[in-house]
Enzyme design. Structure first.
Site, PDB file in Angstrom:
ATOM      1  N   LYS A   1      24.100  55.679 140.476  1.00 51.75           N
ATOM      2  CA  LYS A   1      25.027  56.575 141.337  1.00 51.75           C
ATOM      3  C   LYS A   1      25.227  57.900 140.839  1.00 51.75           C
ATOM      4  O   LYS A   1      25.445  58.700 141.663  1.00 51.75           O
ATOM      5  CB  LYS A   1      26.655  56.104 140.692  1.00 51.75           C
ATOM      6  CG  LYS A   1      26.903  54.781 141.491  1.00 51.75           C
ATOM      7  CD  LYS A   1      28.454  54.145 141.436  1.00 51.75           C
ATOM      8  CE  LYS A   1      28.767  53.129 142.358  1.00 51.75           C
ATOM      9  NZ  LYS A   1      30.333  52.651 141.887  1.00 51.75           N
TER      10      LYS A   1
ATOM     11  N   ASP B   1      34.744  55.519 146.294  1.00 53.42           N
ATOM     12  CA  ASP B   1      35.334  54.501 145.145  1.00 53.42           C
ATOM     13  C   ASP B   1      36.727  55.175 145.093  1.00 53.42           C
ATOM     14  O   ASP B   1      37.607  54.251 145.206  1.00 53.42           O
ATOM     15  CB  ASP B   1      34.661  54.465 144.172  1.00 53.42           C
ATOM     16  CG  ASP B   1      33.239  53.740 144.008  1.00 53.42           C
ATOM     17  OD1 ASP B   1      33.309  52.865 144.771  1.00 53.42           O
ATOM     18  OD2 ASP B   1      32.235  54.262 143.258  1.00 53.42           O
TER      19      ASP B   1
END
Ligand code: ATR
Length: 280
Positions: free
Chosen positions: A66, A102
């Protein structure tokens, strides 16, 4: 021509994203396929170049890529830049643009389950890792008035607070201080791995002082009910697990790729069925 999407990570075998997205593609009659790709860290650069070359229309990024993927993309959305992590890549012409859904996925799921916007509520976050960063920065970006942070290592919470680019009032607490002052909070967000296997019978703090009208949101969804959720329920509090966060981060990625927000209930059912089939 069928469009191709995917998710990259290491490991990737247990990802529930392919089932969730492929079901939504067929439900919405979108001619596309979502494929998991097992990419090792040393192959990340080559993989990104390869995905561009073969014409991938977009992809999700999971552990451990990420942050490492960020310099390999053509543009990073400001919120993802602040969070320091990308979980969704969108192709525009021949450019790969990185986003982070997220935090927004979490806040959508929280608002939905809480029953109204949480922005004017007094919130405490337990933990100061990557997940806490995404949630804290997104709450701040959306206009939360008060979000406090309690972490085992105080320096990490301090760094999180100091690097937040959005205005929000934040008090830093030790875990013990939060335990004592729990009665001041409307919402408690649990972002550590405590509650997950092998720590299924542990909680990061005691919730003996939580208010009966408070709400506890744990980002863990396996097990479906963590020990802190069980304990908070005993005090009368409402609780939710991390399933909605997972579903909404996926739904928001799907929307960025296709312009259509898929049915989150349908996505949740797919994930629940898949989790039900595991032994955890
Ligand atoms: P993620 O990216 O999933 O958020 P992470 O970045 O490793 O994971 O962050 C884990 C968080 O859980 C941290 O806040 C960590 O506290 P420290 O900053 O003190 O390491 C917290 N955490 C993990 N295990 C813990 C434990 N046994 N007790 C208290 N906090 C714990």
């Amino acid at each position: 021509m069928k469009k191709l999407y995917g998710v990259i990570g290491d490991p990737i075998g247990h990802s529930m994203s392919p089932d969730m997205h492929n079901d939504s593609f067929s439900a919405l009659q979108i001619d596309a396929h979502y494929q998991p790709f097992h990419i090792k860290s040393e192959d990340l650069k080559t993989a990104v170049a390869g995905m561009k070359a073969i014409g991938l229309s977009g992809f999700n990024v999971t552990v451990p890529h990420k942050t490492a993927i960020m310099p390999l993309l053509d543009e990073i959305d400001p919120l993802a830049q602040a969070i320091g992590a990308v979980n969704t890549v969108v192709r525009e012409e021949n450019r790969f643009i990185g986003y982070n859904t997220d935090g927004e996925g979490f806040v959508r799921g929280l608002n939905e389950e809480y029953g109204s916007s949480v922005l004017d509520k007094k919130i405490a976050i337990i933990g100061a890792g990557g997940a806490a960063r995404a949630i804290y920065y997104t709450l701040s970006q959306q206009g939360s008035i008060r979000v406090d942070i309690a972490n085992r290592t105080p320096e990490k919470a301090e760094e999180l607070k100091n690097r937040c680019p959005y205005p929000v009032e934040t008090v830093l607490l030790s875990l013990e201080e939060l335990e004592k002052q729990l009665g001041h909070y409307d919402i408690l967000i649990q972002t550590t791995s405590i509650g997950m296997s092998p720590k299924v019978s542990e909680t990061p703090i005691s919730v003996a002082n939580i208010r009966p009208d408070a709400f506890v949101s744990d980002i863990i969804y396996n097990p479906a009910e963590t020990m802190i959720m069980k304990e908070a329920k005993k005090q009368g509090a409402r609780v939710q697990n991390g399933l909605k966060m997972f579903v909404y981060q996926g739904a928001l990625a799907f929307e960025k790729w296709t312009g259509v927000l898929p049915d989150p209930k349908r996505m949740q059912k797919i994930v629940e069925d898949k989790l039900g089939g595991t032994s955890c």
